[in-house]
Design a protein around this motif. Structure first.
Motif, PDB file in Angstrom:
ATOM      1  N   HIS A   1       0.816  -1.213   0.000  1.00  0.00           N
ATOM      2  CA  HIS A   1       0.000   0.000   0.000  1.00  0.00           C
ATOM      3  C   HIS A   1       0.857   1.273   0.000  1.00  0.00           C
ATOM      4  O   HIS A   1       0.539   2.237  -0.717  1.00  0.00           O
ATOM      5  CB  HIS A   1      -0.971  -0.008   1.175  1.00  0.00           C
ATOM      6  N   ALA A   2       1.930   1.286   0.769  1.00  0.00           N
ATOM      7  CA  ALA A   2       2.819   2.451   0.746  1.00  0.00           C
ATOM      8  C   ALA A   2       3.487   2.584  -0.624  1.00  0.00           C
ATOM      9  O   ALA A   2       3.663   3.696  -1.131  1.00  0.00           O
ATOM     10  CB  ALA A   2       3.868   2.349   1.852  1.00  0.00           C
ATOM     11  N   SER A   3       3.834   1.451  -1.224  1.00  0.00           N
ATOM     12  CA  SER A   3       4.419   1.467  -2.565  1.00  0.00           C
ATOM     13  C   SER A   3       3.420   2.026  -3.581  1.00  0.00           C
ATOM     14  O   SER A   3       3.780   2.850  -4.431  1.00  0.00           O
ATOM     15  CB  SER A   3       4.855   0.051  -2.951  1.00  0.00           C
ATOM     16  N   GLU A   4       2.182   1.583  -3.481  1.00  0.00           N
ATOM     17  CA  GLU A   4       1.137   2.091  -4.391  1.00  0.00           C
ATOM     18  C   GLU A   4       0.868   3.561  -4.154  1.00  0.00           C
ATOM     19  O   GLU A   4       0.650   4.325  -5.110  1.00  0.00           O
ATOM     20  CB  GLU A   4      -0.144   1.273  -4.231  1.00  0.00           C
ATOM     21  N   ALA A   5       0.897   4.006  -2.896  1.00  0.00           N
ATOM     22  CA  ALA A   5       0.706   5.424  -2.601  1.00  0.00           C
ATOM     23  C   ALA A   5       1.826   6.245  -3.231  1.00  0.00           C
ATOM     24  O   ALA A   5       1.576   7.279  -3.842  1.00  0.00           O
ATOM     25  CB  ALA A   5       0.663   5.656  -1.088  1.00  0.00           C
ATOM     26  N   SER A   6       3.051   5.741  -3.122  1.00  0.00           N
ATOM     27  CA  SER A   6       4.190   6.418  -3.729  1.00  0.00           C
ATOM     28  C   SER A   6       4.055   6.482  -5.244  1.00  0.00           C
ATOM     29  O   SER A   6       4.226   7.532  -5.864  1.00  0.00           O
ATOM     30  CB  SER A   6       5.485   5.685  -3.346  1.00  0.00           C
TER      31      SER A   6
END
Length: 127
Positions: A116-121
């Motif tokens: 999820h943090a990767s997708e947010a980035s």
């Protein structure tokens, strides 16, 4: 001519960075540094590029982010070979503690945790 503000007109009450709640004072000076770093990151103003990089670095690069680094630290602290304080424990308790530390590191490096943090980035630039 006034200096260009790369953030635009952000210095208004409605655009203020909200304060943080909670505290971890007094546990250890290292925790104080981590807390202060988190507070700085949370309250500082960031560019889009900075935000994208921070999201990936904090929790969006499984195995190579801050969350994974914390996992490695947990595993190290839970291992009597690296933490002499644990050597006073019975051997079976040392091994149980080590096993839980290793599991923590394993789970904190799980790619699903970073997704999820990767997708947010990635969503910041649409990639």
């Amino acid at each position: 001519m006034p200096a260009h503000d790369p953030y635009g007109p952000v210095h208004t009450a409605g655009n203020a960075v909200p304060p943080l709640d909670g505290d971890l004072d007094g546990i250890h000076p290292g925790i104080d540094l981590i807390r202060d770093g988190i507070r700085l990151l949370a309250l500082d103003r960031h560019t889009l590029d900075d935000t994208q990089t921070l999201l990936a670095t904090l929790a969006g690069s499984a195995g190579a982010d801050v969350i994974a680094a914390v996992g490695h630290l947990v595993a190290r602290l839970a291992n009597a070979d690296h933490n002499p304080a644990l050597r006073a424990l019975p051997l079976d308790v040392q091994k149980q503690t080590q096993r839980h530390g290793e599991l923590a590191a394993y789970h904190l490096a799980d790619p699903d945790l970073a997704a999820h943090a990767s997708e947010a980035s990635a969503s910041i630039t649409g990639t």
